[in-house]
Design a protein around this motif. Structure first.
Motif, PDB file in Angstrom:
ATOM      1  N   ALA A 171      -5.896  -2.349   2.930  1.00 58.13           N
ATOM      2  CA  ALA A 171      -4.943  -1.400   2.340  1.00 58.13           C
ATOM      3  C   ALA A 171      -4.886  -0.124   3.169  1.00 58.13           C
ATOM      4  N   ARG A 172      -6.036   0.342   3.608  1.00 52.31           N
ATOM      5  CA  ARG A 172      -6.074   1.548   4.448  1.00 52.31           C
ATOM      6  C   ARG A 172      -5.336   1.315   5.764  1.00 52.31           C
ATOM      7  N   ALA A 173      -5.553   0.155   6.391  1.00 47.50           N
ATOM      8  CA  ALA A 173      -4.877  -0.148   7.647  1.00 47.50           C
ATOM      9  C   ALA A 173      -3.360  -0.183   7.461  1.00 47.50           C
ATOM     10  N   MET A 183      -6.296   9.853   3.574  1.00 46.00           N
ATOM     11  CA  MET A 183      -5.084   9.460   4.273  1.00 46.00           C
ATOM     12  C   MET A 183      -4.117  10.645   4.274  1.00 46.00           C
ATOM     13  N   LYS A 184      -3.943  11.238   5.441  1.00 45.94           N
ATOM     14  CA  LYS A 184      -3.141  12.450   5.581  1.00 45.94           C
ATOM     15  C   LYS A 184      -1.724  12.222   5.079  1.00 45.94           C
ATOM     16  N   ALA A 216       0.811  -1.228   0.000  1.00 45.14           N
ATOM     17  CA  ALA A 216       0.000   0.000   0.000  1.00 45.14           C
ATOM     18  C   ALA A 216       0.842   1.274   0.000  1.00 45.14           C
ATOM     19  N   LEU A 217       2.069   1.228   0.532  1.00 42.13           N
ATOM     20  CA  LEU A 217       2.918   2.419   0.538  1.00 42.13           C
ATOM     21  C   LEU A 217       3.100   2.983  -0.864  1.00 42.13           C
ATOM     22  N   ASN A 218       2.989   2.141  -1.892  1.00 40.84           N
ATOM     23  CA  ASN A 218       3.202   2.620  -3.259  1.00 40.84           C
ATOM     24  C   ASN A 218       2.101   3.540  -3.744  1.00 40.84           C
ATOM     25  N   ALA A 219       1.060   3.728  -2.921  1.00 42.32           N
ATOM     26  CA  ALA A 219       0.047   4.743  -3.224  1.00 42.32           C
ATOM     27  C   ALA A 219       0.461   6.121  -2.712  1.00 42.32           C
ATOM     28  N   PHE A 220       1.660   6.245  -2.175  1.00 40.13           N
ATOM     29  CA  PHE A 220       2.147   7.555  -1.721  1.00 40.13           C
ATOM     30  C   PHE A 220       2.208   8.537  -2.880  1.00 40.13           C
ATOM     31  N   GLU A 222      -1.993   3.253   7.386  1.00 43.81           N
ATOM     32  CA  GLU A 222      -1.906   3.789   8.749  1.00 43.81           C
ATOM     33  C   GLU A 222      -0.652   3.261   9.446  1.00 43.81           C
ATOM     34  N   LYS A 223      -0.313   1.980   9.228  1.00 43.72           N
ATOM     35  CA  LYS A 223       0.915   1.429   9.800  1.00 43.72           C
ATOM     36  C   LYS A 223       2.145   2.140   9.253  1.00 43.72           C
ATOM     37  N   GLU A 224       2.057   2.613   8.000  1.00 36.45           N
ATOM     38  CA  GLU A 224       3.188   3.324   7.385  1.00 36.45           C
ATOM     39  C   GLU A 224       3.304   4.755   7.903  1.00 36.45           C
ATOM     40  N   GLY A 225       2.320   5.197   8.724  1.00 34.01           N
ATOM     41  CA  GLY A 225       2.397   6.517   9.332  1.00 34.01           C
ATOM     42  C   GLY A 225       1.445   7.551   8.775  1.00 34.01           C
TER      43      GLY A 225
END
Length: 677
Positions: A336-338, A356-357, A295-299, A341-344
């Protein structure tokens, strides 16, 4: 002679945007609905299909002889292919409606053929169009559908919506073509923002948009760009249900290819929780079956995840344990959302509309809705697509990206070309400043990194070190003994696992490949016959479920040009296959007429043989594969996921009368393509 797919015909682009959002017109025979028992066409119906297909094929050959426009020929030939593949796999008809539809579609193909004979192609005009392209993967002709906006202006570049349909177990080429002309959406339609929409065929389900299905996404986009003016910075991905599962994979593996992604529902995989798998099998699950972890790749990719709060579809594969709470396929978005959140990245907003802020990503829930989209969420999704379609893609100054394999290694101006250990998480946090003169980078589990857009670069601060660099279009950095330095030669010596050369065996079938058939005298006939059965099985399953037939050549006909163009897949033994005989001494297996040794085991060669993948010694930029196609089980060709069974290499044993040999041992090579100690 090489044969480009049994019929060399195209499959038309799949299921309209709403096709996956609304219930299918005919209940699928697999998971998600049990319709009436499938029927078989009558002999006279098969005769009609054959006659109509042959009529189209005859005209196609005449058109090719006259050097007519190959794109327009493909638009005709796809109809002949639709008929021929129905004759080859009649079990996919399923219903009388499908038989009737095939007659209608073939009549349309005959009409097209006659029109093109007269120099006309009226199907290239109008709001709804059916086209086809020839796939580089296997030479097959694949269909796709186009929907133009109301006020389409062909002189101006348009944004493109790429639609990935949901599960359609029996949507053959003819059913796809027919449904694209008759479908009426059952959910709120997508707003017209001036976009062209391409509906991809996806080669039916293609193991959940993997292998040939993955290729269909990008070959389909390229085919559209060849015919229409498309703004490369405004290509947006959309998918729902199985198309959602596929879109999670495509979007998060290729985050720099799209301006935004709208992803609805989709199963997630629980296979990593299955006891009894081997380490090389658990490792392979990190490629496609852990997409929530990516999911981090949605940054850097605006992503909207959504589904209904009353979704009652199977949430995961394997399914959840009895009695376990489940929210259906809404869980893919929730997971994916969770992970974000784990990624910060904290979630802000209302429970049914969260942002997602620190990212461009949103997650939505359609209230009082099952497996679908409510009018309110459709409006919000349309606003999301408009916002990011209007903005278009720009190269970001801050990238966050992760991978578990160098197959999926790129995000805008960074590429990860080497890992300390494949299938462990590798990630990068990279920022550029001062107009691209300085870079600040943190990495984990990365040994080789390529930076692009570096014409002004002066120094790179990476993992607490400072590296002075020479500016240029791209810069390669390499870590050795814990120290980073610029590799100005930009070439590695020796073998290393790198992009599209990292395994496992099944990785060879994401790119164009060539099956090589043995013609010589086998060392051991039982082994040779088993290899031939395996090749025939792979050809049959690829044809039935991936809607093409692999390129095949006899060993005596393989050329240097073939080695340069394809991954070569060799069947037989060094006695029967002359190409294998040339290569076997350069591969990490010892194989004689008496014994075969690999991975620390030595077995009698009369009934045992190797199956493996390795950089081709005659062209190390391509693979050589021995004695296997995809290693997934048969049912997974038409499922949501296919799990590679054999890692990078295996020793297998002849099983008389059976297509798949027994597995004796298997494993993974290390990062230098050496056997692990």
């Amino acid at each position: 002679m090489m044969r480009p797919a049994m019929l060399a015909v195209a499959l038309l682009a799949a299921a309209a945007a709403a096709l996956a959002q609304a219930p299918p017109q005919q209940p699928p025979a697999g998971r998600g609905g049990r319709g009436a028992p499938p029927i078989q066409p009558k002999p006279e119906e098969l005769a009609q299909i054959r006659a109509k297909s042959e009529q189209i094929e005859t005209i196609v050959q005449e058109l090719k002889a006259k050097h007519a426009n190959p794109d327009l020929i493909g638009d005709v030939e796809v109809y002949a292919k639709a008929g021929r593949f129905l004759l080859e796999y009649p079990e996919l008809f399923g219903t009388q409606n499908a038989i009737d539809h095939s007659m209608t579609v073939l009549d349309q193909g005959i009409e097209r053929a006659h029109q093109l004979q007269n120099g006309e192609s009226p199907w290239t005009t109008g709001k709804k169009q059916i086209h086809a392209y020839y796939s580089a993967m296997d030479g097959s002709v694949q269909p796709y559908a186009i929907t133009l906006p109301e006020n389409y202006d062909a002189s101006k570049p348009a944004r493109l919506y790429v639609w990935m349909h949901g599960r359609q177990n029996n949507t053959t080429e003819s059913e796809f073509i027919f449904s694209q002309q008759t479908f009426r959406p059952g959910n709120p339609p997508v707003a017209d923002q001036g976009q062209i929409q391409v509906d991809l065929f996806g080669r039916i389900n293609s193991a959940g948009w993997h292998w040939a299905g993955e290729a269909d996404v990008f070959e389909g986009i390229a085919a559209v760009e060849k015919r229409f003016k498309i703004d490369d910075h405004r290509i947006l991905l959309r998918g729902f249900s199985m198309g959602g599962e596929g879109a999670w994979h495509i979007a998060l593996h290729y985050p720099d290819r799209f301006a935004a992604a709208e992803i609805g529902a989709g199963t997630w995989s629980r296979r990593s929780q299955t006891p009894g798998l081997q380490p090389y099998q658990y490792a392979a699950l990190k490629i496609w079956e852990n997409m929530e972890d990516w999911a981090l790749n949605a940054f850097n990719l605006p992503l909207a995840g959504h589904d209904g709060d009353n979704d009652n579809q199977i949430a995961s594969l394997p399914g959840p344990p009895p009695g376990a709470p489940s929210r259906g396929q809404l869980e893919s978005s929730l997971r994916a959302r969770a992970q974000l959140e784990k990624e910060g990245f904290a979630a802000e907003g209302e429970p049914d509309f969260l942002h997602m802020k620190g990212t461009p990503d949103i997650f939505l829930i359609s209230r009082n809705t099952g497996h679908g989209t409510s009018p309110l969420v459709r409006q919000r999704l349309d606003a999301f697509l408009k916002e990011w379609g209007d903005k278009g893609q720009t190269s970001p100054d801050h990238i966050r990206f992760l991978t578990y394999t160098t197959r999926y290694n790129r995000d805008y101006w960074i590429s990860i070309d080497g890992l300390e250990k494949h299938y462990d998480r590798a990630d990068i946090d990279a920022q550029r400043a001062a107009g691209g003169k300085t870079y600040n980078i943190q990495t984990h589990n990365i040994t080789r990194l390529v930076l692009r857009e570096t014409g002004q670069a002066r120094e790179v601060h990476i993992d607490g070190q400072t590296v002075k660099v020479k500016a240029g279009p791209e810069i390669t950095l390499e870590k050795s003994a814990g120290a980073w330095k610029q590799d100005r030669a930009a070439r590695q010596s020796g073998l290393h696992k790198t992009h599209a050369l990292q395994g496992p065996i099944d990785d060879a079938f994401i790119d164009p490949f060539l099956l090589v058939r043995p013609t010589g005298t086998a060392w051991n006939d039982a082994v040779n016959q088993q290899a031939l059965r395996s090749m025939a099985r792979f050809d049959r399953l690829w044809g039935k479920y991936f809607r093409g037939h692999p390129y095949i050549k006899d060993d005596k006909d393989v050329t240097g040009a073939d080695m340069a163009k394809y991954h070569v897949v060799l069947f037989g033994d060094p006695g029967s296959n002359r190409v294998m005989a040339k290569l076997i001494g350069k591969l990490p297996v010892k194989w004689t007429k008496e014994t075969v040794s690999l991975g620390g085991q030595s077995l009698p060669a009369g009934e045992n043989f190797p199956a493996m993948i390795y950089p081709n010694p005659l062209n190390p930029s391509k693979y050589v594969v021995l004695n296997t196609g995809l290693t997934i089980v048969d049912r997974e060709y038409n499922g949501d996921y296919g799990m590679p069974q054999w890692g990078d290499y295996a020793l297998v044993k002849v099983k008389e009368g059976v297509d798949v040999p027994d597995l004796v041992a298997a494993g993974l090579f290390d990062e230098n393509w050496q056997l692990r100690q």
